[in-house]
Scaffold this motif. Structure first.
Motif: not given
Length: 272
Positions: A67-69, A56-65, A71-78
């Motif tokens: 989301k971060r990717e 379960q902890s791995k799934d949570v970390r995967k979801q957070k990762k 957000v990073s992709a949107k920031t790079s595009a901007v």
């Protein structure tokens, strides 16, 4: 009053997570019969629940990762669209990966473990010669108590088989059938005898192990006491040698004095 095994299992899981205590030790502390409780109080259950929590902890970390990717992709595009893209740092691209030609770490760690370290090794040479190495994982959790239970179960099975053979012999009408049943009865009795001998051997071995566990502390204490006494005698001997006394005694001094008289301690003869 019957035990609430579900509640006891939860208590064991909590203690096992905190201290790593084994099921047998925990049952002894709680005043429970381990042979009866082991069907309900198991480390493997704790391991499964721990693995489930880890998953379960791995799934949570995967979801957070993810989301971060995003957000990073949107920031790079901007940044690209606005022409304000930040320059690469340390030879990495926008996603943090090394670009082609980057030398990497100038001071890599070449040897994290000493030569011959086997920290990641699960089994030895025997397991390498079996197709299913998981058998050794299960075997490592077994002990002489399990073998004793197995031998007793086989002995009971032999007794049940003998009972069935006797019933078949009463109903047998043909001579060949009775002979075959008699041979089966003989083989079963021999198997029962072998299991009884094995049960006696394992019981004796377990008793010897318990005695050795008790005597181990006594042997260690006796050995330490002997070493201390030997060290004390050696120090006293060294002290006497430095003082020039050596190992002399009053008797040895008398003998040495008589020997220096020239007559070896004998009285001189007088003429009448």
């Amino acid at each position: 009053m019957a035990n609430d095994w579900t509640l006891l299992q939860q208590q064991f899981l909590a203690d096992n997570d905190k201290t790593g205590i084994t099921a047998k030790e925990w049952c002894e502390q709680q005043g429970l019969n381990y042979q009866s409780a082991r069907r309900y109080i198991k480390v493997r259950i704790a391991q499964k629940e721990t693995a489930h929590k880890s998953a379960q902890s791995k799934d949570v970390r995967k979801q957070k990762k993810i989301k971060r990717e995003k957000v990073s992709a949107k920031t790079s595009a901007v940044a690209v669209s606005s022409g304000t893209e930040k320059p690469n740092r340390n030879g990495r691209d926008n996603k943090g990966r090394f670009v082609e030609g980057n030398p990497g770490n100038p001071n890599p760690v070449t040897e994290r473990f000493a030569v011959g370290n086997q920290a990641a090794k699960k089994h030895g040479g025997y397991a390498a010669r079996f197709d299913d190495e998981s058998l050794f994982s299960e075997a490592s959790q077994m002990s002489l108590e399990f073998e004793l239970e197995l031998c007793r179960a086989r002995a009971l099975n032999c007794i049940d088989t003998m009972k069935q053979i006797r019933a078949d012999m009463k109903n047998a009408t043909e001579v060949d059938q009775r002979i075959e049943l008699y041979n089966a009865m003989t083989s079963t009795e021999q198997a029962l005898d072998r299991n009884v001998v094995r049960i006696e051997s394992i019981t004796k071995t377990l008793s010897s192990i318990r005695i050795d566990d008790v005597n181990e502390h006594k042997i260690v204490a006796d050995t330490s006491r002997i070493e201390a006494a030997t060290s004390k005698l050696r120090l006293e001997a060294d002290k006497l040698a430095k003082e020039g006394k050596g190992s002399t005694t009053p008797i040895s001094e008398m003998i040495a004095e008589l020997q220096t008289m020239g007559s070896d301690g004998l009285m001189s003869s007088f003429d009448d």
